[in-house]
Design an enzyme around this catalytic site. Structure first.
Site, short mmCIF file in Angstrom:
data_model
loop_
_atom_site.label_atom_id
_atom_site.label_comp_id
_atom_site.label_asym_id
_atom_site.label_seq_id
_atom_site.Cartn_x
_atom_site.Cartn_y
_atom_site.Cartn_z
N ALA A 1 18.39 30.54 -30.42
CA ALA A 1 19.02 31.75 -30.96
C ALA A 1 19.43 31.53 -32.41
O ALA A 1 19.71 30.41 -32.82
CB ALA A 1 20.26 32.13 -30.14
N ASN B 1 42.78 28.92 -36.77
CA ASN B 1 41.91 28.21 -37.71
C ASN B 1 42.69 27.32 -38.66
O ASN B 1 42.29 26.17 -38.93
CB ASN B 1 41.07 29.21 -38.51
CG ASN B 1 39.93 29.79 -37.69
OD1 ASN B 1 39.64 29.32 -36.58
ND2 ASN B 1 39.28 30.80 -38.22
N LYS C 1 23.32 39.05 -29.23
CA LYS C 1 23.51 38.25 -28.02
C LYS C 1 23.88 39.14 -26.84
O LYS C 1 23.44 38.89 -25.70
CB LYS C 1 24.56 37.18 -28.25
CG LYS C 1 24.13 36.05 -29.17
CD LYS C 1 22.94 35.28 -28.64
CE LYS C 1 23.28 34.43 -27.43
NZ LYS C 1 22.13 33.59 -26.99
N ARG D 1 40.59 30.65 -31.94
CA ARG D 1 39.40 30.36 -31.14
C ARG D 1 39.75 29.34 -30.05
O ARG D 1 40.67 28.53 -30.20
CB ARG D 1 38.28 29.79 -32.03
CG ARG D 1 37.82 30.75 -33.15
CD ARG D 1 37.14 31.97 -32.58
NE ARG D 1 36.65 32.87 -33.61
CZ ARG D 1 37.30 33.97 -34.02
NH1 ARG D 1 38.49 34.27 -33.50
NH2 ARG D 1 36.76 34.76 -34.93
N TYR E 1 25.37 39.40 -35.09
CA TYR E 1 25.09 38.27 -34.21
C TYR E 1 25.53 38.57 -32.78
O TYR E 1 24.73 38.45 -31.83
CB TYR E 1 25.79 37.00 -34.71
CG TYR E 1 25.93 35.94 -33.64
CD1 TYR E 1 24.80 35.41 -33.02
CD2 TYR E 1 27.19 35.50 -33.23
CE1 TYR E 1 24.93 34.45 -32.01
CE2 TYR E 1 27.31 34.54 -32.23
CZ TYR E 1 26.18 34.02 -31.63
OH TYR E 1 26.30 33.09 -30.64
N THR F 1 27.45 33.72 -25.53
CA THR F 1 28.69 33.47 -26.26
C THR F 1 29.80 34.41 -25.81
O THR F 1 29.53 35.53 -25.34
CB THR F 1 28.46 33.65 -27.77
OG1 THR F 1 29.70 33.60 -28.47
CG2 THR F 1 27.81 34.99 -28.07
N ASP F 2 31.05 33.98 -25.98
CA ASP F 2 32.18 34.88 -25.69
C ASP F 2 32.32 35.98 -26.74
O ASP F 2 33.05 36.95 -26.52
CB ASP F 2 33.48 34.08 -25.56
CG ASP F 2 33.88 33.33 -26.82
OD1 ASP F 2 33.11 33.32 -27.80
OD2 ASP F 2 34.97 32.71 -26.82
N GLU F 3 31.60 35.87 -27.84
CA GLU F 3 31.72 36.88 -28.89
C GLU F 3 31.19 38.24 -28.46
O GLU F 3 31.48 39.25 -29.10
CB GLU F 3 31.03 36.39 -30.17
CG GLU F 3 31.69 35.17 -30.76
CD GLU F 3 31.11 34.77 -32.11
OE1 GLU F 3 30.85 35.66 -32.94
OE2 GLU F 3 30.91 33.56 -32.32
N LYS G 1 29.01 25.46 -40.09
CA LYS G 1 30.06 25.96 -39.22
C LYS G 1 31.41 25.37 -39.62
O LYS G 1 31.49 24.35 -40.31
CB LYS G 1 29.72 25.65 -37.76
CG LYS G 1 28.41 26.27 -37.27
CD LYS G 1 28.44 27.79 -37.31
CE LYS G 1 27.16 28.41 -36.76
NZ LYS G 1 27.06 28.37 -35.30
#
Length: 346
Positions: A81, A254, A159, A219, A155, A130-132, A194
């Site tokens: 992906a 973050n 997905k 996150r 993105y 993904t959890d996104e 990343k």
């Protein structure tokens, strides 16, 4: 079993390949070797008789048919992906082509192979997502497998679309599928665009460490080798047609994550001034989701899986890996977009 792993030269895919080989499975690694892939990620298993590599694109149906016919896998683990949100903002078309159309072609090739084999009940198509796809959370709450999809970036939308295709191929054609949606991964071999590798490498270079907005985005962090373990668990023991959320049980803002990394570097590679002095707040990413958090109750109760690595342990291991493997990340510094601020076109 013999497992066809797509995207096996990438970050998560290579962790799956290494672990599967270590556990005695045979692996066929199918990867197009785009910018984020690196065969050094699987160098430790390259000479293993149970391992085979095939360079191919999941959008190429004819190539997929040849690979299924030649290798006759018992299962597919689909990790190939495009995955970087910032790149999806600048160039969404590639994400649609790979994540949506590529998944469609892979599903069709897998279905044709499965039918030709007599629809074996033990065959599995494991789609890794993904959890996104669930969108964003406020300060409370967690994503469950029943959370409505609400993707906010090109993105995550791509997905989400691929997840829906996989579910539809199960419901319509009976293809035996399992799905997983994971939280943010980190660890060895993480491509240096990343957040965590960016922080490590910017700090080592004594350059400003960019933090989006005020660094308040939250996150749930999952150590990649824990994730690989969970993925093999779901492949072998997950219920057909079911999805499983995989989380690290390690939520962090973050800014707190960045400070933790800086503190580890202060101990392991002391400099004249604290690395945290390099933290620089920059314009936030368009559509930046505030918080992700996973409720892992299903995979814990049904499959008995929990992560084994805490965030503190995982970050220490990750920082040490980057300190010990400079030739690996140095070789990737000249790839397109690495070290640049992407995702500002919106």
């Amino acid at each position: 079993m013999k497992i066809l792993v797509t995207g096996g030269a990438g970050f998560i895919g290579s962790a799956v390949v290494r672990l599967a080989i270590a556990r005695g499975h045979a692996v066929v690694n199918l990867d197009a070797l785009t910018y984020a892939a690196c065969l050094d990620n699987v160098a430790s298993v390259a000479d293993n008789q149970a391992y085979a590599f095939v360079q191919a694109d999941i959008r190429d149906r004819a190539a997929l048919d040849r690979i299924f016919a030649a290798h006759q896998p018992d299962a597919v683990m689909h990790l190939a992906a495009e995955s970087h949100v910032d790149r999806s903002i600048d160039g969404p078309g590639t994400f649609i082509e790979t994540n949506v159309n590529g998944t469609f072609h892979l599903l069709e090739a897998a279905r044709a192979y499965w039918v030709a084999q007599g629809r074996p009940a033990e065959f599995r198509f494991h789609h890794i997502s993904t959890d996104e796809v669930y969108g964003t959370l406020g300060e409370t709450g967690q994503f469950t497998e029943d959370t409505a999809y609400a993707p906010n970036s090109p993105y995550s939308a791509s997905k989400a679309a691929s997840d829906h295709l996989v579910r539809a191929w199960h419901e319509t054609y009976g293809l035996p599928v399992v799905l997983t949606n994971c939280s943010n991964n980190y660890g060895p071999f993480h491509f240096p665009e990343k957040l965590i590798p960016v922080v490590i490498l910017k700090a080592l270079a004594r350059q400003p460490i960019p933090v989006y907005g005020k660094g308040e985005n939250v996150r749930d962090w999952l150590y990649v080798e824990d994730h690989a373990d969970a993925l093999l668990k779901v492949l072998q023991e997950g219920q057909i047609g079911r999805s499983y959320n995989i989380g690290g049980e390690n939520e962090a803002r973050n800014i707190d994550l960045v400070r933790m990394i800086c503190a580890i570097l202060d101990e392991k590679r002391p400099a004249a001034a604290p690395y945290a002095d390099l933290i620089t707040f920059v314009t936030d990413r368009p559509g930046h989701d505030l918080r992700y958090a996973i409720d892992p109750a299903r995979i814990r109760s049904e499959l008995g899986w929990r992560p084994s690595v805490t965030l503190e342990q995982g970050l220490e291991k990750t920082v040490q890996w980057y300190l010990d493997n400079e030739p690996w990340w140095r070789a990737l510094q000249d790839r397109a977009g690495v070290g640049q601020r992407l995702g500002k076109t919106a």
